[in-house]
Design a protein around this motif. Structure first.
Motif, PDB file in Angstrom:
ATOM      1  N   ASP A   1      64.845   3.955   8.811  1.00  0.00           N
ATOM      2  CA  ASP A   1      66.136   4.047   8.138  1.00  0.00           C
ATOM      3  C   ASP A   1      66.294   5.473   7.624  1.00  0.00           C
ATOM      4  O   ASP A   1      65.445   5.974   6.887  1.00  0.00           O
ATOM      5  N   GLY A   2      67.384   6.123   8.023  1.00  0.00           N
ATOM      6  CA  GLY A   2      67.582   7.505   7.618  1.00  0.00           C
ATOM      7  C   GLY A   2      67.201   8.507   8.693  1.00  0.00           C
ATOM      8  O   GLY A   2      67.382   9.710   8.507  1.00  0.00           O
ATOM      9  N   TYR A   3      66.666   8.020   9.806  1.00  0.00           N
ATOM     10  CA  TYR A   3      66.301   8.891  10.918  1.00  0.00           C
ATOM     11  C   TYR A   3      67.162   8.585  12.141  1.00  0.00           C
ATOM     12  O   TYR A   3      67.399   7.419  12.453  1.00  0.00           O
ATOM     13  N   ALA A   4      67.588   9.632  12.798  1.00  0.00           N
ATOM     14  CA  ALA A   4      68.147   9.454  14.129  1.00  0.00           C
ATOM     15  C   ALA A   4      66.973   9.266  15.091  1.00  0.00           C
ATOM     16  O   ALA A   4      65.932   9.917  14.943  1.00  0.00           O
ATOM     17  N   ILE A   5      67.151   8.389  16.052  1.00  0.00           N
ATOM     18  CA  ILE A   5      66.093   8.103  17.009  1.00  0.00           C
ATOM     19  C   ILE A   5      66.575   8.416  18.415  1.00  0.00           C
ATOM     20  O   ILE A   5      67.684   8.028  18.801  1.00  0.00           O
ATOM     21  N   GLY A   6      65.752   9.115  19.140  1.00  0.00           N
ATOM     22  CA  GLY A   6      66.089   9.451  20.513  1.00  0.00           C
ATOM     23  C   GLY A   6      65.079   8.882  21.477  1.00  0.00           C
ATOM     24  O   GLY A   6      63.907   8.694  21.141  1.00  0.00           O
ATOM     25  N   TRP A   7      65.554   8.606  22.684  1.00  0.00           N
ATOM     26  CA  TRP A   7      64.677   8.229  23.793  1.00  0.00           C
ATOM     27  C   TRP A   7      64.742   9.340  24.829  1.00  0.00           C
ATOM     28  O   TRP A   7      65.829   9.822  25.164  1.00  0.00           O
ATOM     29  N   PHE A   8      63.596   9.694  25.345  1.00  0.00           N
ATOM     30  CA  PHE A   8      63.466  10.752  26.333  1.00  0.00           C
ATOM     31  C   PHE A   8      62.596  10.238  27.466  1.00  0.00           C
ATOM     32  O   PHE A   8      61.861   9.268  27.300  1.00  0.00           O
ATOM     33  N   ARG A   9      62.685  10.887  28.603  1.00  0.00           N
ATOM     34  CA  ARG A   9      61.810  10.479  29.695  1.00  0.00           C
ATOM     35  C   ARG A   9      61.362  11.681  30.492  1.00  0.00           C
ATOM     36  O   ARG A   9      62.055  12.695  30.574  1.00  0.00           O
ATOM     37  N   GLN A  10      60.182  11.538  31.075  1.00  0.00           N
ATOM     38  CA  GLN A  10      59.619  12.596  31.901  1.00  0.00           C
ATOM     39  C   GLN A  10      59.117  11.985  33.195  1.00  0.00           C
ATOM     40  O   GLN A  10      58.147  11.211  33.197  1.00  0.00           O
ATOM     41  N   ALA A  11      59.782  12.331  34.265  1.00  0.00           N
ATOM     42  CA  ALA A  11      59.369  11.875  35.584  1.00  0.00           C
ATOM     43  C   ALA A  11      58.233  12.757  36.092  1.00  0.00           C
ATOM     44  O   ALA A  11      58.083  13.899  35.636  1.00  0.00           O
ATOM     45  N   PRO A  12      57.433  12.255  37.010  1.00  0.00           N
ATOM     46  CA  PRO A  12      56.309  13.045  37.523  1.00  0.00           C
ATOM     47  C   PRO A  12      56.758  14.398  38.054  1.00  0.00           C
ATOM     48  O   PRO A  12      57.690  14.476  38.870  1.00  0.00           O
TER      49      PRO A  12
END
Length: 127
Positions: free
Chosen positions: A29-40
């Protein structure tokens, strides 16, 4: 302070997975959350984010309409529902937290905005 990404696995094209990002040692709570990805063999890229306030979301074009990010502050967890998965979605997926912040929006670039990172969970989509 720790983020734990989970829920990855092997799925056929067209299938679905739900990733979870759970926090320990602090409240999301109070944080922005991001999703990231790294392909080979490729650089890590932003996928989606959800703001700390108001629940605003952002999706990159290549997942828009297929992925949905959500947060459950009571469970201290953020989710990434991934539908209609494609082989090109194959990657290690990371969650990260930016904050604390009261910003009503969120961004996935620059990645240096994010202070805490999870260890990643592998998603493999077979054709």
């Amino acid at each position: 302070v720790q983020l734990q990404a989970s829920g990855g696995g092997l799925v056929q094209a067209g299938g679905s997975l739900r990733l979870s990002c759970a926090a320990s040692g602090f409240t999301l709570d109070g944080y922005a959350i991001g999703w990231f990805r790294q392909a080979p063999g490729k650089e890590r890229k932003g996928v989606s984010c959800i703001s700390s306030v108001g629940g605003s979301t952002y999706y990159t074009d290549y997942v828009k309409g297929r992925f949905t990010i959500s947060r459950d502050n009571a469970k201290n967890t953020v989710y990434l529902q991934m539908n209609d998965l494609k082989p090109e979605d194959t990657a290690v997926y990371y969650c990260a937290a930016d904050g604390p912040t009261g910003d009503p929006g969120c961004i996935v670039s620059p990645q240096s905005e994010y202070d805490y990172w999870g260890q990643g969970t592998l998603v493999t989509v077979s054709s």
